[in-house]
Design a protein around this motif. Structure first.
Motif, PDB file in Angstrom:
ATOM      1  N   UNK A 154       0.839  -1.206   0.000  1.00  0.00           N
ATOM      2  CA  UNK A 154       0.000   0.000   0.000  1.00  0.00           C
ATOM      3  C   UNK A 154       0.877   1.261   0.000  1.00  0.00           C
ATOM      4  N   UNK A 155       1.945   1.229   0.793  1.00  0.00           N
ATOM      5  CA  UNK A 155       2.845   2.400   0.849  1.00  0.00           C
ATOM      6  C   UNK A 155       3.526   2.606  -0.504  1.00  0.00           C
ATOM      7  N   UNK A 156       3.960   1.506  -1.121  1.00  0.00           N
ATOM      8  CA  UNK A 156       4.632   1.602  -2.426  1.00  0.00           C
ATOM      9  C   UNK A 156       3.679   2.181  -3.483  1.00  0.00           C
ATOM     10  N   UNK A 157       2.446   1.714  -3.455  1.00  0.00           N
ATOM     11  CA  UNK A 157       1.453   2.223  -4.419  1.00  0.00           C
ATOM     12  C   UNK A 157       1.214   3.714  -4.176  1.00  0.00           C
ATOM     13  N   UNK A 158       1.129   4.107  -2.891  1.00  0.00           N
ATOM     14  CA  UNK A 158       0.912   5.526  -2.567  1.00  0.00           C
ATOM     15  C   UNK A 158       2.110   6.368  -3.049  1.00  0.00           C
ATOM     16  N   UNK A 159       3.307   5.855  -2.838  1.00  0.00           N
ATOM     17  CA  UNK A 159       4.511   6.571  -3.314  1.00  0.00           C
ATOM     18  C   UNK A 159       4.455   6.754  -4.827  1.00  0.00           C
ATOM     19  N   UNK A 160       4.047   5.692  -5.528  1.00  0.00           N
ATOM     20  CA  UNK A 160       3.997   5.744  -6.989  1.00  0.00           C
ATOM     21  C   UNK A 160       2.977   6.777  -7.460  1.00  0.00           C
ATOM     22  N   UNK A 161       1.833   6.818  -6.774  1.00  0.00           N
ATOM     23  CA  UNK A 161       0.789   7.787  -7.155  1.00  0.00           C
ATOM     24  C   UNK A 161       1.272   9.214  -6.914  1.00  0.00           C
TER      25      UNK A 161
END
Lengths: 271, 286
Positions: free
Chosen positions: B267-274
């Motif tokens: 979830x954190x990685x996806x948020x960083x990517x966004x």
């Protein structure tokens, strides 16, 4: 250019066969420092295969590829045909050019500055300074060509080989790249070999031409090679060489197989 | 606030310390490997390797072996198969990757079924697929850190020829670089990265750590060293915060069971990517 100058590279009676198919047939030519040579032939006649042979990536079936400096075949500057790089690749034009050099001593500020200055010098020499800090995947075809040329030149090769660098470029970019390569050949005394299926853009700058068709090649100055008798012997049937407004048109008889003619020449005639 | 964020015992907890150390090492390795994975357009191959690593982990569980051994053997076998199957043309490579991925997933299903029906280890699917970083032993953490540092050093030592080979293989070949050898080397590094990452996020989600931080970093900077450093920082942030949140989650639920680390990390990685994507678009529009 004097004939006494030692060639950077010589191909002697090179033949290459794939099974029954003879791709290169007794091809001989030499490339000299400071000379601009065009390797001309229509698509599929074996230009890229010939480049692979002289780059040492393809062993000929017979004949010899002779480098003036035996250690040189690993340091030829090469600009390949058609490169696709993703737009968001995190590599700037100047980073890619710098990859042509060994890393500077990281602890020496002087060495790092000299390294940076050298990269800038080559970017400026090819007219790539204005987009030096852009990602290479975002560059236009002409801009990318300049960066690839700077990358190839910065390792100071004796021979610069470019595979179809003018295809997919607009006429203005073609002229700019051709003049740039001409300047590079003369100023840095580098042998430049460029492949093309259309010779007219190169006519004003070519010192020598290698005309390739059906695996056979004729080489020499343009006046020696682009002649009806030489090209007719090469094609195995009669062709005419017409000169019109500074352009050359190679025309086959209507009954002849025109598939092997460089496409643009026959198109010009139709126009 | 701090108490809400960090439950008592977090810092003193040995499993948490192990998880943070192992996560940091794998985040660093994934950053370096991920940078080249994107350069070489091998994200799909990376995903396939995670599936083959799953097969190795599932087989290790069936035969009561260390999961790390299974992950490593599985991923390296997959990498060898991918290297042999074809790497010249992207389309051929993708077809070969898809076939290997299918075989691996089928074998994983079989091994996990056999393990869960023939042994008392009913949580094996959860452990293999989604990781069990709080169960990692001290010796395994040391091994993970050592292997990660060794692979980072080796990869950075060949970074320049690997970059040219990845971007324009024809130029590297003409220059006399051993492009095929470099390709094999990198495939093995990718396999090892996926295998180590499987310990943290689980085999199925290790692609997220491999590709995610590197993809975010390349949206934020156009300089290769910065992209690698930024990917390492983003990965480190994701794994550390993921471990902390997973630890805290034991106290969120009345059942006294925590939520998986891999969920938080992804979830954190996806948020960083966004966020990186948003920043990239804003910067380009200015």
């Amino acid at each position: 250019m004097s004939d006494t100058v030692t060639p950077v590279l010589e191909l002697r009676h090179v033949t290459l066969t794939f099974g029954e198919r003879r791709v290169l047939d007794d091809v001989s030519f030499e490339l000299r420092p400071g000379e601009f040579t065009g390797l001309i032939g229509s698509n599929g006649v074996g230009k890229t295969t010939l480049l692979r042979v002289l780059l040492g990536l393809q062993r000929p079936s017979s004949g010899e590829v002779h480098y003036a400096d035996p250690a040189q075949n690993g340091s030829i500057g090469y600009v390949p045909q058609r490169i696709v790089i993703d737009a968001d690749v995190p590599v700037r034009a100047r980073d890619f050019v710098a990859l042509g050099l060994p890393l500077p001593r990281w602890w020496s500020q002087r060495a790092r500055r000299a390294h940076r200055d050298l990269v800038t010098e080559y970017l400026e020499a090819v007219g790539a300074a204005p987009f030096a800090d852009q990602r290479i995947g975002e560059l236009s075809g002409g801009e990318l060509q300049r960066v690839l040329i700077a990358h190839a030149l910065i390792s100071r090769p004796a021979l610069l080989v470019l595979d179809e660098p003018l295809s997919n470029l607009d006429p203005h970019s073609v002229q700019e790249i051709v003049q740039l390569l001409r300047r590079v050949a003369k100023d840095r005394s580098i042998a430049v070999l460029i492949t093309a299926h259309e010779m007219n853009a190169l006519l004003p700058v070519m010192d020598r031409v290698i005309y390739l068709t059906q695996g056979r090649a004729a080489s020499g100055t343009t006046d020696e090679v682009i002649r009806a008798d030489v090209l007719s012997a090469l094609y195995g049937h009669h062709v005419d060489v017409l000169r019109l407004h500074g352009r050359v048109l190679v025309v086959a008889e209507p009954s002849a197989d025109t598939d092997q003619l460089p496409s643009h020449e026959t198109l010009d005639l139709d126009a | 606030m701090m108490k809400w964020l960090f439950e008592p015992g977090l810092v003193a907890s040995s499993p948490v310390a192990h998880a943070i150390f192992a996560g940091a090492a794998v985040a660093l390795l994934s950053a370096v490997t991920g940078f080249f994975v994107l350069l070489r357009r091998q994200a799909f191959a990376g995903h396939a390797l995670t599936d083959v690593a799953t097969t190795g982990g599932a087989a290790a569980s069936l035969w009561s072996l260390t999961p790390l051994l299974g992950f490593v053997v599985g991923a390296v076998t997959g990498a060898s198969a991918l290297s042999v199957a074809g790497d010249e043309r992207v389309r051929e490579r993708d077809v070969a990757t898809g076939v290997i991925l299918g075989i691996a997933t089928g074998c994983s299903a079989l091994f996990l079924y056999l393990t869960s029906t023939s042994t008392a280890n009913t949580g094996v699917a959860q452990q293999v697929l989604f990781g069990s970083v709080f169960d990692v032993s001290t010796s395994t953490v040391a091994l993970v850190v050592l292997i990660s540092l060794a692979l980072v050093t080796l990869t950075l030592a060949v970074a320049r020829p690997l970059m040219v080979t990845s971007l324009v293989p024809a130029i590297a070949a003409a220059r006399g670089e051993r492009t095929r050898l470099l390709g094999w080397f990198f495939m093995l590094v990718m396999a090892a990265t996926v295998a180590l990452s499987a310990l943290i996020t689980g085999a199925v989600l290790s692609t997220a750590l491999l590709v995610g931080p590197a993809a975010s970093a390349q949206r934020l900077t156009a300089r290769p060293p910065r992209a690698i450093a930024l990917a390492a920082l983003l990965g480190l942030f994701a794994t550390t915060l993921g471990v902390i949140l997973a630890y805290d989650s034991f106290y969120w639920r009345s059942s006294g069971t925590g939520l998986p680390v891999s969920f938080f990390i992804v979830i954190i990685i996806v948020a960083q990517y966004a966020v990186a994507g948003r920043m990239h678009r804003i910067r380009r529009s200015n």
